[in-house]
Design a protein around this motif. Sequence first.
Motif, PDB file in Angstrom:
ATOM      1  N   VAL A  41      79.037   6.260  23.907  1.00 27.90           N
ATOM      2  CA  VAL A  41      78.134   6.412  22.773  1.00 27.90           C
ATOM      3  C   VAL A  41      78.479   5.418  21.670  1.00 27.90           C
ATOM      4  CG1 VAL A  41      77.362   7.999  20.957  1.00 27.90           C
ATOM      5  CG2 VAL A  41      77.747   8.840  23.279  1.00 27.90           C
ATOM      6  N   SER A  42      79.756   5.319  21.339  1.00 27.26           N
ATOM      7  CA  SER A  42      80.174   4.402  20.277  1.00 27.26           C
ATOM      8  C   SER A  42      81.653   4.094  20.437  1.00 27.26           C
ATOM      9  CB  SER A  42      79.914   5.004  18.893  1.00 27.26           C
ATOM     10  OG  SER A  42      80.676   6.193  18.726  1.00 27.26           O
ATOM     11  N   VAL A  43      82.071   3.016  19.764  1.00 29.84           N
ATOM     12  CA  VAL A  43      83.478   2.615  19.743  1.00 29.84           C
ATOM     13  C   VAL A  43      83.870   2.420  18.284  1.00 29.84           C
ATOM     14  CG1 VAL A  43      85.207   0.968  20.551  1.00 29.84           C
ATOM     15  CG2 VAL A  43      83.212   1.473  21.983  1.00 29.84           C
ATOM     16  N   LEU A  44      84.890   3.137  17.842  1.00 31.54           N
ATOM     17  CA  LEU A  44      85.323   3.072  16.446  1.00 31.54           C
ATOM     18  C   LEU A  44      86.634   2.298  16.368  1.00 31.54           C
ATOM     19  CD1 LEU A  44      84.649   6.828  15.556  1.00 31.54           C
ATOM     20  CD2 LEU A  44      83.074   4.879  15.376  1.00 31.54           C
ATOM     21  N   THR A  45      86.606   1.151  15.663  1.00 27.81           N
ATOM     22  CA  THR A  45      87.796   0.309  15.550  1.00 27.81           C
ATOM     23  C   THR A  45      87.912  -0.236  14.128  1.00 27.81           C
ATOM     24  OG1 THR A  45      86.781  -1.857  15.998  1.00 27.81           O
ATOM     25  CG2 THR A  45      87.288  -0.476  17.908  1.00 27.81           C
ATOM     26  N   PRO A  46      89.115  -0.677  13.725  1.00 27.26           N
ATOM     27  CA  PRO A  46      89.245  -1.328  12.413  1.00 27.26           C
ATOM     28  C   PRO A  46      88.475  -2.640  12.342  1.00 27.26           C
ATOM     29  CG  PRO A  46      91.286  -1.501  13.653  1.00 27.26           C
ATOM     30  CD  PRO A  46      90.415  -0.554  14.400  1.00 27.26           C
ATOM     31  N   ALA A  47      88.165  -3.212  13.521  1.00 23.85           N
ATOM     32  CA  ALA A  47      87.391  -4.456  13.525  1.00 23.85           C
ATOM     33  C   ALA A  47      86.001  -4.231  12.942  1.00 23.85           C
ATOM     34  CB  ALA A  47      87.293  -5.010  14.947  1.00 23.85           C
ATOM     35  N   ASP A  48      85.477  -2.987  13.077  1.00 25.96           N
ATOM     36  CA  ASP A  48      84.170  -2.675  12.487  1.00 25.96           C
ATOM     37  C   ASP A  48      84.205  -2.863  10.974  1.00 25.96           C
ATOM     38  OD1 ASP A  48      83.268  -1.961  15.012  1.00 25.96           O
ATOM     39  OD2 ASP A  48      83.833   0.150  14.760  1.00 25.96           O
ATOM     40  N   ASP A  58      98.202  -3.101   5.680  1.00 29.57           N
ATOM     41  CA  ASP A  58      99.249  -3.676   6.525  1.00 29.57           C
ATOM     42  C   ASP A  58      99.607  -2.656   7.606  1.00 29.57           C
ATOM     43  OD1 ASP A  58     101.253  -5.079   7.655  1.00 29.57           O
ATOM     44  OD2 ASP A  58     102.668  -4.888   5.986  1.00 29.57           O
ATOM     45  N   ARG A  59      99.276  -2.942   8.832  1.00 30.16           N
ATOM     46  CA  ARG A  59      99.485  -1.986   9.919  1.00 30.16           C
ATOM     47  C   ARG A  59     100.335  -2.579  11.041  1.00 30.16           C
ATOM     48  NH1 ARG A  59      93.753   0.999  11.309  1.00 30.16           N
ATOM     49  NH2 ARG A  59      93.024   1.430   9.190  1.00 30.16           N
ATOM     50  N   SER A  60     101.137  -1.701  11.654  1.00 37.04           N
ATOM     51  CA  SER A  60     101.871  -2.095  12.856  1.00 37.04           C
ATOM     52  C   SER A  60     101.263  -1.445  14.090  1.00 37.04           C
ATOM     53  CB  SER A  60     103.343  -1.686  12.752  1.00 37.04           C
ATOM     54  OG  SER A  60     103.459  -0.289  12.588  1.00 37.04           O
ATOM     55  N   SER A  61     100.265  -0.575  13.884  1.00 41.06           N
ATOM     56  CA  SER A  61      99.568   0.043  15.005  1.00 41.06           C
ATOM     57  C   SER A  61      98.215   0.542  14.526  1.00 41.06           C
ATOM     58  CB  SER A  61     100.373   1.211  15.588  1.00 41.06           C
ATOM     59  OG  SER A  61     100.472   2.263  14.644  1.00 41.06           O
ATOM     60  N   THR A  62      97.318   0.724  15.455  1.00 44.04           N
ATOM     61  CA  THR A  62      96.003   1.280  15.141  1.00 44.04           C
ATOM     62  C   THR A  62      95.463   1.981  16.377  1.00 44.04           C
ATOM     63  OG1 THR A  62      93.847   0.809  14.153  1.00 44.04           O
ATOM     64  CG2 THR A  62      94.628  -0.731  15.831  1.00 44.04           C
ATOM     65  N   VAL A  63      94.459   2.807  16.172  1.00 44.63           N
ATOM     66  CA  VAL A  63      93.853   3.547  17.278  1.00 44.63           C
ATOM     67  C   VAL A  63      92.382   3.173  17.379  1.00 44.63           C
ATOM     68  CG1 VAL A  63      93.244   5.823  18.181  1.00 44.63           C
ATOM     69  CG2 VAL A  63      95.454   5.478  17.059  1.00 44.63           C
ATOM     70  N   VAL A  64      91.976   2.772  18.567  1.00 45.74           N
ATOM     71  CA  VAL A  64      90.574   2.520  18.876  1.00 45.74           C
ATOM     72  C   VAL A  64      90.041   3.754  19.592  1.00 45.74           C
ATOM     73  CG1 VAL A  64      88.960   1.102  20.181  1.00 45.74           C
ATOM     74  CG2 VAL A  64      90.933   0.033  19.038  1.00 45.74           C
ATOM     75  N   THR A  65      88.951   4.320  19.091  1.00 46.14           N
ATOM     76  CA  THR A  65      88.396   5.541  19.677  1.00 46.14           C
ATOM     77  C   THR A  65      87.096   5.221  20.400  1.00 46.14           C
ATOM     78  OG1 THR A  65      89.346   6.892  17.911  1.00 46.14           O
ATOM     79  CG2 THR A  65      87.598   7.882  19.219  1.00 46.14           C
ATOM     80  N   VAL A  66      87.066   5.535  21.684  1.00 50.55           N
ATOM     81  CA  VAL A  66      85.861   5.354  22.491  1.00 50.55           C
ATOM     82  C   VAL A  66      85.216   6.732  22.651  1.00 50.55           C
ATOM     83  CG1 VAL A  66      84.917   4.575  24.695  1.00 50.55           C
ATOM     84  CG2 VAL A  66      86.937   3.433  23.720  1.00 50.55           C
ATOM     85  N   VAL A  67      84.023   6.909  22.081  1.00 49.31           N
ATOM     86  CA  VAL A  67      83.326   8.192  22.111  1.00 49.31           C
ATOM     87  C   VAL A  67      82.353   8.204  23.284  1.00 49.31           C
ATOM     88  CG1 VAL A  67      81.885   9.801  20.825  1.00 49.31           C
ATOM     89  CG2 VAL A  67      83.523   8.348  19.613  1.00 49.31           C
TER      90      VAL A  67
END
Length: 747
Positions: free
Chosen positions: A99-106, A128-137
Motif C-alpha cells: 500500500v505504501s512505504v514510509l521512509t525518511p527519504a520521503d 543526526d541518525r545512526s539508524s532508521t526504520v523503513v516501514t512497508v505497509v
Amino acid sequence: MDLLRSAFARVGNRIQKRPLLTLVVVVGLIVVAGAGASQITSVTGNQAFVDSNPTLERFEDTFDRGTMAVLVRGDVTEPATMRAIDTFDRRMETADRVVSVLTPADQVRAEYGRIPDSQAQIERVVGDRSSTVVTVVLESGLTQEEQRPVYEDALDARSWAAFPAGTEVIITGQPAFSAQLSVLIQQSTQQLLGLAVGLMVIALFFLFRGVRLRLLPIVAVFVGVIYTFGAMGYLGIPNSTLTSAVFPILIGLGIDYSVQFHQRYEEELERAPPSEALPAALAGIGPAVLVAMLAAALGFGATWVATLGVPAFEWFAQTSILGVMLSFMTGIFLLTPVLTLWVRWRYDAESTTPRPAVDDDDELSDVARFLGRGARFFASHPALILAIAGLLTVGGFYAGESLGTLADFEEFFPQDLPAYVNLQQFRAVSGGGDAARYDIIVSGTDLRDPETLRWMERFSAAAAGSGQVVAVESPATVVAGANGGEIPATEAGVERALDRVPPERRQQFYTDGYAHIVVIAESDITPRETLSLIRSIESALELSQPPAGVEADLTGTAVISTPSVIDQIESRDQITGYGVLAVFVLLLLYYRDPVKALAPLIPMLFVVGWQNIYMAAFDIRVSPLGASLGALSVGIGAEYTVIVMERYFEEKRRGADPLDAIETAGARVGKAITISGMTTVFGFSALTLSPFPIIGDFGYLTVGVIFLTLVAAITTLPPVLVVLDQLRMDIRAWLDSDGVETVLDAD
C-alpha cells in the motif's frame, strides 16, 4: 472377536491368492498420494495457534495492515545511504500487495524535491541518525502465503538499491519471519524424516534378526508416510511447526504394526504351509494390532478434542490419526504380499509342508527365555511389584507439580533463526515491535463524538496503571495532537482536527466505520505476565465505561494464542483422562469384558506418573505438545499390553495355568514387543535432533515415555493380568454358586 479374526483371515486369503495385484494397487495409490502432497500449504507463527474468530477477522480486514520493517544501520544521513533508501522506497512502492512505504527519504524529498548531495542539508530535515526504520505497509487481510512474495520483493529491492559498504540493512516483520520459518519447517520435516528412516534401518538391522527381509517394514511404513502426505493435501491440512513432528512418530508407530505382522508370519511359516501361513498370521495378530492402532488413534483423538480451537494441535492430531491408520494399512497390503512373493520365489509354492525357520540368533533366544522367566517372576509376586509401581506413580504425580513449562511462543522456534535475531535487533532499536502491541477494535455509532474520545482518554489512563503498559495510542491521541493537546468540544471540531492529520496516520485509527486503539506494552514479558496484562486491559475497558452504543473488543493473534497455549498446558490431566476413557471404551466394546478392558490400561496409568519423574530428572519442561503425551502414551502403550494379554488368554485356552500362560506369552510375544518398542524408540529419537525446541523436548520426552511404557508392559502387566484374571474367576464362581448368570467370558 471371532468375526474379526475371520475377516482378517479372509483378507489374508485374498492377498495370498493375488499378491502381485495387491502391490500394483499399492503402487498406483502412491502416485495419487503424490498429487495430493503437492497441494500442502504451510502456516507458521502465531497464526497456527489462532482459530477462526469473527472479531479478529474484522480487525485484520480493517486495521491489521501487515507491515514489514527494514532496519537500516550506519551513517543514515550520508547522501549515498539516503539515495539507497529512496531507491528501495520507489522499488517497493511498485510491488504487488504494497500500500505504501514510509521512509525518511520521503521527508527529504518533500523538503528539497530530491536527495541533496549535502549531508548537512539531510540532517537539517531528519536529524543526526545512526539508524532508521523503513516501514512497508501491506494490504489488509493478506494470508501468510500472500505475504511471502512481498518479502522476496524486499530482498530484491535491497540488492537493487545498492546500499553503501558498511551499511547494515535488516528486513524483519511478519512476512520475513513467516517466509524463513516456512522454509525451516520444510527442511526440518525432510531432515527428521530422513533421520527417522536411517535410525530405523539401524534398529531393524541389529534388533530384528532371525526373519526374512528384515528391512521390509521400513519400506511399508515409508509408503504409509507418503500416503499421509497425500491425505494432508487432499483434506487441506497444512504443514506447521507441530505437524513436522508427526512423521518420525508415524515411522515409530508404523514400524510397530509391520514388525508384528512380519514376526507372526514368520512364526506361522514354522508350523503351516505358505498357502495357510498368511491367513493364520493375520487372523492371529490382526485383531490385536487393529485394537492397538485404534487405541493410538484415540490417544491422538483425545488431543484433538481437548484442543478444539487451537489449529496447530488439531492439525497435529488429525495428521497423526490419518498416519497411524494408513501405516496400519500399508503394513497389511504392502508388507504381506511382498513376503508372500518372496516365500514363493525361494520355496515351492505348492508345498503343503511348513517352511524352515530362518536361523534365529542365540542372543535373541536368550532374551526370549529371560523375558518369559521375568514375566513369571513378576506374576508370582504381584503385591511387591504393584506396590513399587504404585509408589513410583504417586511420587510422579507429586513431582509433576513442580515441573517447569514451555509456554512462550517465541521459545518454540530456534533462537538463532535469522528472522528472529533480526526481530530482536529491530526491537532493541525501535523499543518494541509487533510482540508489544495489543489491539482494540471499537465499533458502534458516533465514534468521532467528543464523548467517545473522552472515554478513550479515560481508558488510556486506566490501562496505564498497569506497570507493563508503556503507552496507549488511540483516535483521542491523534485528535488531541492535531488540536493543541485537547479534545474539541464538538464533532465538527473533531472532523477539522482529523483533516489536519496525514491520511496514512488517520487510517491507522479510523476506517470502514471502526476505530482502533493500540496498547503498547513491554516486549519481554512471560506468557503468565501476558495473561495478566490481557486481564488488566479488559478490566480497564470495563472500568472506563464506554458510552452507550459503543463496543470495544481486545483482539489480535497474541491475545488469542497465548491463553490457548497456557490452557493446553493446564489441561494436561484432562487430556490424559480423555485418552484413558476413550481407550477403555474401545477395549470394552471389543472384548465385552471389563477385565480385558481394564488390564491393558493399568500399566499405562503407572507410566503417566512415572513420566513426571523422568521429566524432573532430565529437566524437561511441560510444553503444549508434551501436555498431550499422557493420552498418547495410553494409546501407544496399549499395543504392547493388548498383544501380551491376547497371547496370555490364547495360552490359557490351550489349557495352560496362569503362570505358565504368562511365561509363554512373555517369551513368545515379549521379544516381539521389545523389538518393536526399541525400534519405536529409535524412530522417536529423531525428534530430539529437531531445530525447534518444542519438538526437541517432545522427542526426549517421547523416547523416555515409550521406554517406560515397554518396561511397564513387561513388569506390571503380568501381575495385573494374573490378579484380575483370578479375581474374575472368583467372582464367576461366586455368582455361579448363587445361580446368577454372568457376562464374563470363559477363556
